[in-house]
Motif scaffolding. Structure first.
Motif, PDB file in Angstrom:
ATOM      1  N   ASN A  71      67.401 -23.661  44.766  1.00 57.87           N
ATOM      2  CA  ASN A  71      68.413 -24.111  43.844  1.00 57.87           C
ATOM      3  C   ASN A  71      69.293 -23.155  43.355  1.00 57.87           C
ATOM      4  N   ARG A  73      72.446 -22.873  41.285  1.00 56.32           N
ATOM      5  CA  ARG A  73      73.105 -23.535  40.100  1.00 56.32           C
ATOM      6  C   ARG A  73      72.857 -24.958  39.807  1.00 56.32           C
ATOM      7  N   GLY A  74      71.770 -25.242  39.955  1.00 61.47           N
ATOM      8  CA  GLY A  74      71.538 -26.624  39.805  1.00 61.47           C
ATOM      9  C   GLY A  74      71.622 -27.578  40.927  1.00 61.47           C
ATOM     10  N   ASN A  75      71.821 -26.822  42.184  1.00 61.00           N
ATOM     11  CA  ASN A  75      72.323 -27.810  43.312  1.00 61.00           C
ATOM     12  C   ASN A  75      71.217 -27.359  44.577  1.00 61.00           C
ATOM     13  N   LEU A  76      70.429 -28.354  44.935  1.00 58.41           N
ATOM     14  CA  LEU A  76      69.383 -28.150  46.285  1.00 58.41           C
ATOM     15  C   LEU A  76      70.205 -27.923  47.473  1.00 58.41           C
ATOM     16  N   HIS A 109      76.004 -28.323  51.207  1.00 60.70           N
ATOM     17  CA  HIS A 109      74.571 -28.034  50.506  1.00 60.70           C
ATOM     18  C   HIS A 109      73.979 -27.183  51.565  1.00 60.70           C
TER      19      HIS A 109
END
Length: 171
Positions: A71, A73-76, A109
């Motif tokens: 994780n 900053r809130g992104n996988l 990502h």
């Protein structure tokens, strides 16, 4: 008496000098990283961010080189163990190890684990060596520094284009 210039002229001069310096640095400078026990160079334009290794959640049925997701900053973000994927002996990950987030234009990502950062290297300070035959497609030019150490260029675009790199789990 000193020449007077407007604030606008001063700002334009500063911006043009910054852009010129950035262009020169981007052409020549590469990020030095250790992958397994080898020295590699990564183009700065292929790297979105470098950070300490965060907690990584494993994913069931993934290959051993696919560590899982983190994780950020809130992104996988998918995390791959680059030494393991490349089949290199790995002395292990330590506090000096880093997570290199790849530019989203290559693979959104996505991040790779490297053993440690080695700083910026300038190609002008290195000597091009002859490439070995049958290298994987992600291995670019090979260089040697003044101390005799070998440095390989990591071609990120070729790495992320490999079907084996994109297939992270057992089907």
């Amino acid at each position: 008496m000193a020449k007077r210039i407007s604030l606008r002229e001063y700002q334009q001069g500063v911006m043009s000098r910054l852009q010129s310096a950035a262009a020169v640095a981007q052409v020549d400078a590469r990020l030095g990283v250790m992958i397994g026990g080898e020295n590699w160079l990564v183009d700065l334009s292929d790297v979105a961010e470098v950070m300490p290794v965060p907690a990584i959640a494993s994913v069931p049925l993934g290959f051993s080189w696919f560590k899982g997701v983190a994780n950020i900053r809130g992104n996988l973000v998918s995390v791959s163990d680059l030494p393991a994927y490349m089949g290199l002996p790995n002395p292990g990950f330590t506090a000096a190890s880093r997570l290199v987030l790849l530019q989203p234009r290559h693979l959104p990502h996505a991040a790779v684990l490297v053993n440690r950062m080695l700083g910026l290297k300038h190609l002008a300070d290195l000597t091009v060596q002859e490439r070995a035959i049958n290298q994987p497609p992600w291995v670019g030019d090979v260089y040697q520094d003044a101390a005799g150490q070998c440095w390989k260029i990591l071609n990120v675009a070729e790495l992320v284009a490999q079907p084996s790199f994109l297939q992270t789990g057992i089907a």
